[in-house]
Motif scaffolding. Sequence first.
Motif, PDB file in Angstrom:
ATOM      1  N   GLU A  27      14.677 -66.479 -22.915  1.00 58.72           N
ATOM      2  CA  GLU A  27      14.975 -67.838 -23.192  1.00 58.72           C
ATOM      3  C   GLU A  27      14.723 -68.189 -24.510  1.00 58.72           C
ATOM      4  O   GLU A  27      15.318 -69.228 -25.057  1.00 58.72           O
ATOM      5  CB  GLU A  27      14.619 -68.735 -21.951  1.00 58.72           C
ATOM      6  N   ASN A  31      13.512 -72.731 -25.920  1.00 60.30           N
ATOM      7  CA  ASN A  31      14.426 -73.219 -24.698  1.00 60.30           C
ATOM      8  C   ASN A  31      13.607 -72.926 -23.351  1.00 60.30           C
ATOM      9  O   ASN A  31      14.167 -73.180 -22.501  1.00 60.30           O
ATOM     10  CB  ASN A  31      15.742 -72.205 -24.618  1.00 60.30           C
ATOM     11  N   THR A  32      12.299 -72.529 -23.441  1.00 61.21           N
ATOM     12  CA  THR A  32      11.649 -72.261 -22.163  1.00 61.21           C
ATOM     13  C   THR A  32      11.028 -73.620 -21.906  1.00 61.21           C
ATOM     14  O   THR A  32      10.416 -74.406 -22.607  1.00 61.21           O
ATOM     15  CB  THR A  32      10.475 -71.244 -22.655  1.00 61.21           C
TER      16      THR A  32
END
Length: 213
Positions: A27, A31-32
């Motif tokens: 990811e 974006n994690t």
Amino acid sequence: MKPKEAPKFTEKQAEILETAYQVFAKEGFRNTDVQVIADLAGVGKGTVYRHFGNKEELFLATAKYCLTKAGQYIEQQVLQEDDLETLRDHVGALEILRRAAVAYAKYYQNNPLTIEILIQERAEFRESVFPTHLMWRAEARERMDELFKDAIDKKLFRNVDPKRATDAFADLLYGSVVNGCLGGGKSQLVVRVENAVDIFLHGLVRHDAPSSE
């Protein structure tokens, strides 16, 4: 000489880091969501923060965890129950270098997402963190310097600065693995590294090559 002791992770920390490794690699750091890591690891989000402080520290611990595993794997593959001095007496520096190169390639061939972690670390923490792979190299280099010095002293290699030889060898391995992963050759890293190391150790120029003069 004994290697430096690797960082210790508890069983719970290792479980969280294994999950974080998969999520961060796929990811990306930005974006994690830490909640996703916690859910997949089967723990509360607070547990993750209790062990690792925040998302940044979790990511950096993940990078260190990856390279700790790599170092342990390579050492086991190379030494095979011997210590370095005994192994050097039995098989010689040249064979140890070959074993180290193949083990290095095998680890990344089996764990290609590690490269994604290292690339992200460089991209996200360029200004604030010394790269983990360079830190790991610095900690391992004393043994590599000794191996090259031993081979030079025994007239197996030409007389060069062992530290320069270590840098060149490490650069060769890292570059081969990164380029192999980024170029879509993840399944062929061992072959790629074996070819590169063969050329590194034996050179391209023929001993009977005509002079350019």
